[in-house]
Design a protein around this motif. Structure first.
Motif, PDB file in Angstrom:
ATOM      1  N   GLY A   1       0.796  -1.218   0.000  1.00  0.00           N
ATOM      2  CA  GLY A   1       0.000   0.000   0.000  1.00  0.00           C
ATOM      3  C   GLY A   1       0.826   1.264   0.000  1.00  0.00           C
ATOM      4  N   TRP A   2       1.971   1.252   0.710  1.00  0.00           N
ATOM      5  CA  TRP A   2       2.797   2.457   0.762  1.00  0.00           C
ATOM      6  C   TRP A   2       3.334   2.821  -0.611  1.00  0.00           C
ATOM      7  N   PHE A   3       3.593   1.806  -1.458  1.00  0.00           N
ATOM      8  CA  PHE A   3       4.091   2.077  -2.796  1.00  0.00           C
ATOM      9  C   PHE A   3       3.015   2.768  -3.629  1.00  0.00           C
ATOM     10  N   ASP A   4       1.772   2.290  -3.501  1.00  0.00           N
ATOM     11  CA  ASP A   4       0.672   2.922  -4.238  1.00  0.00           C
ATOM     12  C   ASP A   4       0.483   4.371  -3.808  1.00  0.00           C
ATOM     13  N   ARG A   5       0.607   4.628  -2.513  1.00  0.00           N
ATOM     14  CA  ARG A   5       0.462   6.003  -2.035  1.00  0.00           C
ATOM     15  C   ARG A   5       1.605   6.886  -2.530  1.00  0.00           C
ATOM     16  N   ALA A   6       2.802   6.300  -2.609  1.00  0.00           N
ATOM     17  CA  ALA A   6       3.936   7.066  -3.123  1.00  0.00           C
ATOM     18  C   ALA A   6       3.745   7.401  -4.596  1.00  0.00           C
ATOM     19  N   VAL A   7       3.253   6.436  -5.368  1.00  0.00           N
ATOM     20  CA  VAL A   7       3.002   6.689  -6.784  1.00  0.00           C
ATOM     21  C   VAL A   7       1.890   7.719  -6.955  1.00  0.00           C
ATOM     22  N   GLU A   8       0.879   7.661  -6.093  1.00  0.00           N
ATOM     23  CA  GLU A   8      -0.193   8.655  -6.169  1.00  0.00           C
ATOM     24  C   GLU A   8       0.338  10.061  -5.916  1.00  0.00           C
ATOM     25  N   ALA A   9       1.178  10.199  -4.886  1.00  0.00           N
ATOM     26  CA  ALA A   9       1.750  11.515  -4.590  1.00  0.00           C
ATOM     27  C   ALA A   9       2.635  12.002  -5.724  1.00  0.00           C
ATOM     28  N   ALA A  10       3.436  11.085  -6.278  1.00  0.00           N
ATOM     29  CA  ALA A  10       4.314  11.466  -7.375  1.00  0.00           C
ATOM     30  C   ALA A  10       3.523  11.781  -8.638  1.00  0.00           C
ATOM     31  N   GLY A  11       2.535  10.955  -8.937  1.00  0.00           N
ATOM     32  CA  GLY A  11       1.778  11.137 -10.165  1.00  0.00           C
ATOM     33  C   GLY A  11       0.867  12.330 -10.157  1.00  0.00           C
ATOM     34  N   ASN A  12       0.408  12.747  -8.981  1.00  0.00           N
ATOM     35  CA  ASN A  12      -0.477  13.903  -8.904  1.00  0.00           C
ATOM     36  C   ASN A  12       0.291  15.215  -8.873  1.00  0.00           C
ATOM     37  N   TYR A  13       1.275  15.315  -7.983  1.00  0.00           N
ATOM     38  CA  TYR A  13       1.978  16.586  -7.811  1.00  0.00           C
ATOM     39  C   TYR A  13       3.499  16.450  -7.708  1.00  0.00           C
ATOM     40  N   GLY A  14       3.959  15.352  -7.135  1.00  0.00           N
ATOM     41  CA  GLY A  14       5.373  15.252  -6.781  1.00  0.00           C
ATOM     42  C   GLY A  14       6.328  15.433  -7.945  1.00  0.00           C
ATOM     43  N   LEU A  15       6.081  14.735  -9.039  1.00  0.00           N
ATOM     44  CA  LEU A  15       7.002  14.818 -10.175  1.00  0.00           C
ATOM     45  C   LEU A  15       6.960  16.187 -10.832  1.00  0.00           C
ATOM     46  N   LEU A  16       5.786  16.800 -10.882  1.00  0.00           N
ATOM     47  CA  LEU A  16       5.695  18.147 -11.444  1.00  0.00           C
ATOM     48  C   LEU A  16       6.445  19.142 -10.566  1.00  0.00           C
ATOM     49  N   LEU A  17       6.329  18.981  -9.247  1.00  0.00           N
ATOM     50  CA  LEU A  17       7.058  19.864  -8.342  1.00  0.00           C
ATOM     51  C   LEU A  17       8.563  19.641  -8.445  1.00  0.00           C
ATOM     52  N   ALA A  18       8.980  18.415  -8.794  1.00  0.00           N
ATOM     53  CA  ALA A  18      10.412  18.138  -8.940  1.00  0.00           C
ATOM     54  C   ALA A  18      11.022  18.911 -10.102  1.00  0.00           C
ATOM     55  N   LEU A  19      10.193  19.340 -11.045  1.00  0.00           N
ATOM     56  CA  LEU A  19      10.710  20.122 -12.163  1.00  0.00           C
ATOM     57  C   LEU A  19      11.106  21.534 -11.742  1.00  0.00           C
ATOM     58  N   VAL A  20      10.542  22.030 -10.629  1.00  0.00           N
ATOM     59  CA  VAL A  20      10.833  23.396 -10.192  1.00  0.00           C
ATOM     60  C   VAL A  20      12.297  23.561  -9.791  1.00  0.00           C
ATOM     61  N   PRO A  21      12.838  22.734  -8.863  1.00  0.00           N
ATOM     62  CA  PRO A  21      14.268  22.878  -8.559  1.00  0.00           C
ATOM     63  C   PRO A  21      15.167  22.563  -9.742  1.00  0.00           C
ATOM     64  N   LEU A  22      14.686  21.722 -10.661  1.00  0.00           N
ATOM     65  CA  LEU A  22      15.487  21.436 -11.852  1.00  0.00           C
ATOM     66  C   LEU A  22      15.607  22.681 -12.724  1.00  0.00           C
ATOM     67  N   LEU A  23      14.519  23.403 -12.890  1.00  0.00           N
ATOM     68  CA  LEU A  23      14.556  24.660 -13.632  1.00  0.00           C
ATOM     69  C   LEU A  23      15.455  25.677 -12.935  1.00  0.00           C
ATOM     70  N   ALA A  24      15.338  25.743 -11.607  1.00  0.00           N
ATOM     71  CA  ALA A  24      16.161  26.696 -10.854  1.00  0.00           C
ATOM     72  C   ALA A  24      17.644  26.353 -10.971  1.00  0.00           C
ATOM     73  N   ALA A  25      17.984  25.076 -10.898  1.00  0.00           N
ATOM     74  CA  ALA A  25      19.386  24.670 -11.013  1.00  0.00           C
ATOM     75  C   ALA A  25      19.935  24.976 -12.403  1.00  0.00           C
ATOM     76  N   CYS A  26      19.114  24.756 -13.432  1.00  0.00           N
ATOM     77  CA  CYS A  26      19.555  25.058 -14.793  1.00  0.00           C
ATOM     78  C   CYS A  26      19.805  26.549 -14.961  1.00  0.00           C
ATOM     79  N   TRP A  27      18.872  27.367 -14.475  1.00  0.00           N
ATOM     80  CA  TRP A  27      19.060  28.820 -14.549  1.00  0.00           C
ATOM     81  C   TRP A  27      20.326  29.246 -13.792  1.00  0.00           C
ATOM     82  N   TRP A  28      20.539  28.678 -12.607  1.00  0.00           N
ATOM     83  CA  TRP A  28      21.692  29.065 -11.793  1.00  0.00           C
ATOM     84  C   TRP A  28      22.999  28.726 -12.502  1.00  0.00           C
TER      85      TRP A  28
END
Length: 237
Positions: free
Chosen positions: A29-56
């Motif tokens: 069950g914990w894996f499903d919850r992790a995938v839900e968090a990642a699939g809904n918002y987590g992976l999209l939010l991970a793009l934010v620091p990636l953009l910031a690091a690229c700009w920096w």
């Protein structure tokens, strides 16, 4: 227009949906919850620091001001491309009108709460791929990382049972098309803007990191001259 898919197992889209979605029946069950968090918002939010690091990194790479402005404009285009791709997708979703997989297939395990609206094209896949494709133009390394996140995003949406595989593929195609086809026009608009920002005294560091000031030659500390002593010839005498 309603584009629901028949439940026949001969449909590869439905078959692949079942294959991926039903993996959850053998995972904790914990894996499903992790995938839900990642699939809904987590992976999209991970793009934010990636953009910031690229700009920096690009602003610290030095070089001439024109190149720095073009690089910063390319990074800025990535989130703008994602927003535009979502806007383009709005009429597409309404026109196609494909219901979510769980609406037509009772055996689909729904692992994401609060998912509404039509299924094609996937907003999550569209946004992630638009940012990834645009970032790849700005910087190959960070772009590859963003594209990897986009692929994971699409896989999560199918695993969660909220999108068909073709919803995700359609999102990838739409996001890439918006990011690449509109990139020349975006560069023509954003690069002059970044040049102006770079020349501004207070915000210029957002475009290019300031170089360390060179020390004038007259301020350099020169070593004290050694006192002249007796030469070797005098000593020999």
């Amino acid at each position: 227009m309603n584009a629901g898919l028949e439940a026949s197992g001969s449909n590869p889209d439905v078959s692949l949906l079942h294959d991926v979605n039903h993996l959850s029946r053998s995972t904790p069950g914990w894996f499903d919850r992790a995938v839900e968090a990642a699939g809904n918002y987590g992976l999209l939010l991970a793009l934010v620091p990636l953009l910031a690091a690229c700009w920096w990194q690009l602003r610290r790479s030095g070089g001439d001001p024109d190149r720095a402005a073009a690089s910063t404009a390319a990074v800025l285009w990535a989130p703008i491309a994602g927003a535009l791709a979502l806007l383009v997708n709005l009429p597409i979703k309404d026109f196609v009108g494909r219901p979510r997989p769980f609406a037509d297939h009772a055996d689909v395990d729904v692992l994401a709460e609060g998912t509404h609206g039509f299924s094609f094209v996937s907003d999550h896949a569209t946004l992630a791929m638009a940012i990834g494709a645009a970032l790849f133009v700005a910087h190959r390394g960070f772009g590859l990382a963003a594209l990897g996140i986009a692929l994971l995003q699409g896989a999560c949406r199918v695993y969660l049972g909220v999108n068909y595989p073709t919803d995700v593929v359609g999102g990838f195609a739409l996001g890439t098309a918006v990011a690449l086809l509109l990139a020349p026009g975006a560069a023509a608009l954003l690069t002059p803007l970044m040049k102006a920002v770079g020349r501004a005294p207070r915000v210029g560091a957002l475009v290019s990191a300031p170089r360390p000031a060179s020390v004038p030659a007259e301020q350099l500390e020169l070593p004290e001259p050694r006192p002249e002593g007796p030469s070797e010839r005098d000593l020999a005498a």
